[in-house]
Design an enzyme around this catalytic site. Structure first.
Site, short mmCIF file in Angstrom:
data_model
loop_
_atom_site.label_atom_id
_atom_site.label_comp_id
_atom_site.label_asym_id
_atom_site.label_seq_id
_atom_site.Cartn_x
_atom_site.Cartn_y
_atom_site.Cartn_z
N ASP A 1 0.84 -1.20 0.00
CA ASP A 1 0.00 0.00 0.00
C ASP A 1 0.88 1.25 0.00
O ASP A 1 2.05 1.21 0.41
CB ASP A 1 -0.89 0.03 1.25
CG ASP A 1 -1.85 -1.15 1.28
OD1 ASP A 1 -2.16 -1.69 0.21
OD2 ASP A 1 -2.27 -1.52 2.39
N1 URA Z 1 -1.24 -5.99 3.86
C1 URA Z 1 -1.74 -4.73 3.85
O1 URA Z 1 -2.78 -4.46 4.43
N2 URA Z 1 -1.04 -3.79 3.20
C2 URA Z 1 0.12 -4.02 2.56
O2 URA Z 1 0.72 -3.09 1.98
C3 URA Z 1 0.64 -5.32 2.58
C4 URA Z 1 -0.06 -6.29 3.24
#
Ligand code: URA
Length: 225
Positions: free
Chosen positions: A89
């Site tokens: 993310d």
């Molecule tokens: N899980 C999440 O919620 N975000 C990420 O970036 C990676 C794994």
């Protein structure tokens, strides 16, 4: 001509040396693969990079509004057709692999591979042994999606800090797993993929080149899979 280039690139020799190798009979073709002295040659030289992703960058090759992780690489590398392997993310930090090798990226992200990923997390509320148990049993997300079993370790000194090891990569998975427990992830950092750990010397935004062998550590997983 194509074989010459394959041998030259794969063996790291000049075109004329490649020609000599072919003439001497040391190059074999088998099932579309090229072998030199019995050792398979890679068709192309691919690049593998380990990046410590900082916050505020998206895992895409281009984006109209957001800064992409490719912008961290600088001029020389940004033209090498690199792309991120899987996604973190925008606000997640830590280990991200970038490569030009589509087959490698496909193998790492294939849902059936179940490669382990480990994350360090900080949460809004303290985590509990009941959370670890629920996650170990294969937690159900709020939309009814069932997760594979995963291991949550809680920092004995600070229950809002822990490590989660999971073997799949659903959209926002860590955040959704904690949300299913009525908690919220405030900070998330990926620290390993398979046997490949984030290099502690890399500051956020820094990256280093890896050899193919180093990158392949992602396929070294241990424990039940
Ligand atoms: N899980 C999440 O919620 N975000 C990420 O970036 C990676 C794994």
């Amino acid at each position: 001509m194509r074989l010459e280039k394959l041998v030259a690139d794969g063996a790291g020799v000049s075109r004329s040396d490649a020609k000599e190798l072919i003439k001497s009979g040391r190059v074999q073709l088998l099932d579309g693969e090229v072998f030199l002295d019995g050792k398979r040659l890679e068709a192309e030289e691919h690049l593998y990079l380990m990046l410590n992703k900082p916050e505020g960058f998206v895992c895409a090759t281009e984006d109209k509004r957001e800064k992409t992780v490719l912008e961290l690489l600088g001029e020389g590398l940004s033209r090498k057709e690199l792309f991120p392997v899987g996604r973190l993310d925008k606000d997640t930090t830590g280990l991200l692999i970038l490569t030009s090798d589509g087959a490698f990226a496909h193998a790492v992200t294939h849902p059936k591979k179940h490669i382990f990923k480990e994350y360090e997390l900080f949460t809004a509320e303290p985590m509990t042994a009941a959370d670890s148990e629920a996650i170990l049993g294969g937690i159900e997300l709020r939309d009814g999606t069932r997760c594979r079993k995963a291991a949550l370790s809680i920092d004995p000194e600070d229950a809002k800090h822990g490590w989660l090891r999971l073997s799949e990569g659903k959209y926002h998975q860590v955040k959704r797993m904690l949300a299913a427990r009525g908690n919220r992830v405030e900070k998330l950092k990926r620290i390993s993929i398979g046997g490949l750990e984030l290099d502690a010397a890399l500051m956020p935004g820094q990256f280093r080149l890896m050899s193919r062998e180093q990158a392949e550590k992602v396929f070294e997983t241990c424990g039940e899979n």
